[in-house]
Design a protein around this motif. Sequence first.
Motif, PDB file in Angstrom:
ATOM      1  N   GLY A 333       0.834  -1.199   0.000  1.00  0.00           N
ATOM      2  CA  GLY A 333       0.000   0.000   0.000  1.00  0.00           C
ATOM      3  C   GLY A 333       0.868   1.247   0.000  1.00  0.00           C
ATOM      4  O   GLY A 333       2.005   1.231   0.494  1.00  0.00           O
ATOM      5  N   GLY A 334       0.339   2.331  -0.566  1.00  0.00           N
ATOM      6  CA  GLY A 334       1.064   3.602  -0.562  1.00  0.00           C
ATOM      7  C   GLY A 334       2.358   3.590  -1.357  1.00  0.00           C
ATOM      8  O   GLY A 334       3.251   4.395  -1.106  1.00  0.00           O
ATOM      9  N   MET A 335       2.474   2.691  -2.321  1.00  0.00           N
ATOM     10  CA  MET A 335       3.725   2.581  -3.096  1.00  0.00           C
ATOM     11  C   MET A 335       4.042   3.873  -3.851  1.00  0.00           C
ATOM     12  O   MET A 335       5.200   4.214  -4.043  1.00  0.00           O
ATOM     13  N   SER A 336       3.009   4.592  -4.259  1.00  0.00           N
ATOM     14  CA  SER A 336       3.223   5.802  -5.053  1.00  0.00           C
ATOM     15  C   SER A 336       3.960   6.887  -4.259  1.00  0.00           C
ATOM     16  O   SER A 336       4.577   7.770  -4.839  1.00  0.00           O
ATOM     17  N   LEU A 337       3.894   6.801  -2.913  1.00  0.00           N
ATOM     18  CA  LEU A 337       4.599   7.776  -2.070  1.00  0.00           C
ATOM     19  C   LEU A 337       6.085   7.442  -1.942  1.00  0.00           C
ATOM     20  O   LEU A 337       6.922   8.335  -1.854  1.00  0.00           O
ATOM     21  N   SER A 343       6.151   3.331  -9.568  1.00  0.00           N
ATOM     22  CA  SER A 343       4.677   3.359  -9.559  1.00  0.00           C
ATOM     23  C   SER A 343       4.136   3.913 -10.875  1.00  0.00           C
ATOM     24  O   SER A 343       3.131   3.414 -11.400  1.00  0.00           O
ATOM     25  N   LEU A 344       4.818   4.923 -11.412  1.00  0.00           N
ATOM     26  CA  LEU A 344       4.419   5.494 -12.707  1.00  0.00           C
ATOM     27  C   LEU A 344       4.518   4.430 -13.808  1.00  0.00           C
ATOM     28  O   LEU A 344       3.577   4.246 -14.593  1.00  0.00           O
ATOM     29  N   CYS A 345       5.658   3.700 -13.809  1.00  0.00           N
ATOM     30  CA  CYS A 345       5.851   2.634 -14.811  1.00  0.00           C
ATOM     31  C   CYS A 345       4.773   1.560 -14.672  1.00  0.00           C
ATOM     32  O   CYS A 345       4.217   1.081 -15.659  1.00  0.00           O
ATOM     33  N   TYR A 402      -4.919  -1.841  -4.084  1.00  0.00           N
ATOM     34  CA  TYR A 402      -4.145  -2.485  -3.008  1.00  0.00           C
ATOM     35  C   TYR A 402      -2.714  -1.941  -2.942  1.00  0.00           C
ATOM     36  O   TYR A 402      -2.167  -1.744  -1.865  1.00  0.00           O
ATOM     37  N   LEU A 403      -2.097  -1.699  -4.123  1.00  0.00           N
ATOM     38  CA  LEU A 403      -0.684  -1.309  -4.148  1.00  0.00           C
ATOM     39  C   LEU A 403      -0.476   0.183  -3.937  1.00  0.00           C
ATOM     40  O   LEU A 403       0.403   0.582  -3.187  1.00  0.00           O
ATOM     41  N   MET A 404      -1.270   0.991  -4.628  1.00  0.00           N
ATOM     42  CA  MET A 404      -0.969   2.426  -4.701  1.00  0.00           C
ATOM     43  C   MET A 404      -1.776   3.282  -3.720  1.00  0.00           C
ATOM     44  O   MET A 404      -1.269   4.259  -3.176  1.00  0.00           O
ATOM     45  N   VAL A 405      -3.032   2.920  -3.510  1.00  0.00           N
ATOM     46  CA  VAL A 405      -3.947   3.829  -2.798  1.00  0.00           C
ATOM     47  C   VAL A 405      -4.088   3.474  -1.318  1.00  0.00           C
ATOM     48  O   VAL A 405      -4.069   4.350  -0.454  1.00  0.00           O
ATOM     49  N   ASN A 406      -4.233   2.184  -1.011  1.00  0.00           N
ATOM     50  CA  ASN A 406      -4.438   1.781   0.393  1.00  0.00           C
ATOM     51  C   ASN A 406      -3.245   2.134   1.269  1.00  0.00           C
ATOM     52  O   ASN A 406      -2.158   2.414   0.779  1.00  0.00           O
ATOM     53  N   PHE A 408      -0.105   1.648   3.877  1.00  0.00           N
ATOM     54  CA  PHE A 408       0.988   0.672   3.977  1.00  0.00           C
ATOM     55  C   PHE A 408       0.708  -0.282   5.145  1.00  0.00           C
ATOM     56  O   PHE A 408       0.455   0.163   6.260  1.00  0.00           O
ATOM     57  N   ASN A 409       0.751  -1.596   4.889  1.00  0.00           N
ATOM     58  CA  ASN A 409       0.271  -2.569   5.877  1.00  0.00           C
ATOM     59  C   ASN A 409       1.308  -3.561   6.385  1.00  0.00           C
ATOM     60  O   ASN A 409       0.958  -4.511   7.060  1.00  0.00           O
ATOM     61  N   LEU A 410       2.579  -3.389   6.036  1.00  0.00           N
ATOM     62  CA  LEU A 410       3.533  -4.465   6.326  1.00  0.00           C
ATOM     63  C   LEU A 410       3.912  -4.551   7.801  1.00  0.00           C
ATOM     64  O   LEU A 410       3.566  -5.493   8.479  1.00  0.00           O
ATOM     65  N   MET A 411       4.622  -3.576   8.316  1.00  0.00           N
ATOM     66  CA  MET A 411       5.037  -3.613   9.732  1.00  0.00           C
ATOM     67  C   MET A 411       5.299  -2.189  10.199  1.00  0.00           C
ATOM     68  O   MET A 411       5.445  -1.287   9.401  1.00  0.00           O
ATOM     69  N   SER A 412       5.358  -2.028  11.500  1.00  0.00           N
ATOM     70  CA  SER A 412       5.506  -0.677  12.040  1.00  0.00           C
ATOM     71  C   SER A 412       6.933  -0.159  11.865  1.00  0.00           C
ATOM     72  O   SER A 412       7.153   1.025  11.708  1.00  0.00           O
ATOM     73  N   VAL A 413       7.920  -1.067  11.889  1.00  0.00           N
ATOM     74  CA  VAL A 413       9.310  -0.665  11.663  1.00  0.00           C
ATOM     75  C   VAL A 413       9.747  -1.261  10.326  1.00  0.00           C
ATOM     76  O   VAL A 413       9.776  -2.478  10.179  1.00  0.00           O
ATOM     77  N   TYR A 414      10.043  -0.425   9.380  1.00  0.00           N
ATOM     78  CA  TYR A 414      10.425  -0.941   8.074  1.00  0.00           C
ATOM     79  C   TYR A 414      11.494  -0.045   7.456  1.00  0.00           C
ATOM     80  O   TYR A 414      11.658   1.107   7.840  1.00  0.00           O
ATOM     81  N   CYS A 415      12.227  -0.582   6.512  1.00  0.00           N
ATOM     82  CA  CYS A 415      13.300   0.154   5.849  1.00  0.00           C
ATOM     83  C   CYS A 415      12.963   0.270   4.364  1.00  0.00           C
ATOM     84  O   CYS A 415      13.270  -0.633   3.590  1.00  0.00           O
ATOM     85  N   LEU A 416      12.309   1.343   3.986  1.00  0.00           N
ATOM     86  CA  LEU A 416      12.030   1.575   2.567  1.00  0.00           C
ATOM     87  C   LEU A 416      13.219   2.327   1.986  1.00  0.00           C
ATOM     88  O   LEU A 416      13.662   3.324   2.552  1.00  0.00           O
ATOM     89  N   TYR A 417      13.740   1.835   0.859  1.00  0.00           N
ATOM     90  CA  TYR A 417      14.942   2.454   0.292  1.00  0.00           C
ATOM     91  C   TYR A 417      14.595   3.177  -1.006  1.00  0.00           C
ATOM     92  O   TYR A 417      13.529   2.978  -1.585  1.00  0.00           O
ATOM     93  N   ASP A 418      15.531   4.018  -1.424  1.00  0.00           N
ATOM     94  CA  ASP A 418      15.316   4.761  -2.675  1.00  0.00           C
ATOM     95  C   ASP A 418      15.342   3.816  -3.866  1.00  0.00           C
ATOM     96  O   ASP A 418      15.814   2.691  -3.775  1.00  0.00           O
ATOM     97  N   GLU A 419      14.868   4.328  -4.964  1.00  0.00           N
ATOM     98  CA  GLU A 419      14.787   3.482  -6.160  1.00  0.00           C
ATOM     99  C   GLU A 419      16.173   3.202  -6.738  1.00  0.00           C
ATOM    100  O   GLU A 419      17.074   4.032  -6.659  1.00  0.00           O
ATOM    101  N   ASP A 420      16.295   2.013  -7.311  1.00  0.00           N
ATOM    102  CA  ASP A 420      17.559   1.548  -7.880  1.00  0.00           C
ATOM    103  C   ASP A 420      17.674   2.035  -9.316  1.00  0.00           C
ATOM    104  O   ASP A 420      16.851   1.695 -10.160  1.00  0.00           O
ATOM    105  N   PHE A 421      18.720   2.813  -9.622  1.00  0.00           N
ATOM    106  CA  PHE A 421      18.810   3.444 -10.949  1.00  0.00           C
ATOM    107  C   PHE A 421      19.150   2.447 -12.051  1.00  0.00           C
ATOM    108  O   PHE A 421      18.803   2.666 -13.204  1.00  0.00           O
ATOM    109  N   VAL A 422      19.814   1.344 -11.697  1.00  0.00           N
ATOM    110  CA  VAL A 422      20.095   0.316 -12.715  1.00  0.00           C
ATOM    111  C   VAL A 422      18.780  -0.304 -13.180  1.00  0.00           C
ATOM    112  O   VAL A 422      18.538  -0.481 -14.380  1.00  0.00           O
TER     113      VAL A 422
END
Length: 580
Positions: A333-337, A343-345, A402-406, A408-422
């Motif tokens: 959820g909230g992948m677009s953020l 998310s655009l792709c 489920y992916l973009m609008v809802n 984020f449902n995974l866990m309270s402590v998480y490590c989201l990283y920046d996008e991979d340019f490769v």
Amino acid sequence: MKNNNSICFISFFFLFMFMLMNMVFMLYFLMNNMILVLEWEIISFNSMNIVFSILIDWMSLVFMMFVSLISSSVIFYSKSYMSSELNLNRFIMLVLLFVFSMMLLIISPNIISIFLGWDGLGLVSYCLVIYYQNIKSYNAGMLTVMSNRIGDVMLLMVIAWTMNYGSWNYVFYTELMKDDFSMEVISGLIILGAMTKSAQIPFSSWLPAAMAAPTPVSALVHSSTLVTAGVYLLIRFNNLLMSTDFILLLLLISGLTMFMAGISANYEYDLKKIIALSTLSQLGLMMSILSMGFKDLAFFHLLTHAMFKALLFMCAGMIIHMMNDNQDIRYMGGMSLYIPVTSLCMNISNLALCGIPFLAGFYSSDLILEMVSMSNMNMLIFFLYYFSTGLTMFYTMRMLMYLMVNEFNLMSVYCLYDEDFVMLKSMIMLLLMSVVSGSFLIWMIFSYPYMIYLPLNLKLMVIYVVIMGGLLGYLMSMMNLYSVNKFIMTYKLSNYLWLMWFMPSLSTYGLNYKFLNLGQNLMKNIDLGWSEFYSGQGMFFILKKYSIIFNIFQMNNFKIYLYSFVLWMLFLVMFMLMMI
């Protein structure tokens, strides 16, 4: 690691250059309406010639161009996606072998070399599906390879049957076959073989199971290589198939496959399996329009679909990486953020899949549906086409919610990283093609104008079903607890629809399991039983024992004659006593 990166770059560079070369040749061949058949005589012995043939026309060149573009993007993507893999070289080699098998199948006018490419695809796909070595992968790999073996056997039977014609170069005599009994047999075998490779009912269960492979492999397999081999074979044999009754059966089966995959995708929560079922639905669409005789349209949709489907899998792979290797969409959820470019792709590739105007998928799917409306088909086929189109929008909207609008449902402590340019660089190339390839191909492939004249409501039918599907998908993704309870009330029906009409169970336990058991019993009783004693080794041991005995006799041993003399005397005495 440096060596691993170099092999990725060399493979990417070679495939990209090959794609550019194919594009130049394809435009030249298309403009001049050329077909080139090259023959290389490998061996000539008395009246027997073994010749390797290559067929180069605009169709094989444009398909090779798309395959090499997608595979170059996938290899570049793998450089980052598989960066923690110790045996990356082995993975890249397997992918290259896979691409080479597909190229061999594309350029073959000869049924033998087609079979080499066909079998190569099956074998390498097995190696790639079991790449992550665990029990789930092994089971999926076995289901994949056993299902595809049926198609291989069909192709072997076609090879045996075409010996009647004195040559395996089928392209030269598909016209001659039409008035022959062989036509019925060969067309039936080819349709069955293509159905296994392109996962039509009842061979559909291997396609979602093949999701056990790494995501770059899924992007390659489900866009332009393995699953499209069956469709491509039918396109090549289309002249022969259109004059047989089997083609009507294929139309019904492919329509049902499209319908079944669309329904199952709405009950699925595994991200990769949703996209796999979407591929299955699109394969049903290609097969069904092909069985109506529009082979150019089927090929057109095959190419446009390859672009956005490869991009969709790449986006899914990036999301799975970011979600700590979790594939369940209920935790997303909230992948677009967090990953806006990915998310655009993903959104653009999903919209292309749904046939939103002026993206790649629109040009082919809209043309297909309008040609169906123009054709004199019955109500069932018409319903299957349009309802399946609505279902495509249905599961796409549900997935995007489920992916973009809802939340984020995974866990309270998480490590989201920046996008991979490769990864992003490889995705951007496919993103551009997902937008422009439809309009680019429609001007190029169809040199003649299609005049489709329909009533207004029938013309707008595609838009109606897309809007309805999108609305229902939105409502389903926003279900409250009361609606969930309704689903629990229909548990048995939901289970039936979610499990692809129980096809995986039937394939695993009903077909493969029984056949494997039969094979085990045959091996136990014949290979390790009767034939162990009475053929090969068994006969060797029996003759060895007899030869030892005969050898003793041949040595003229005095003891033998003495013993035999004594035995004979005893026998005579006993005989005389009995006579008295």
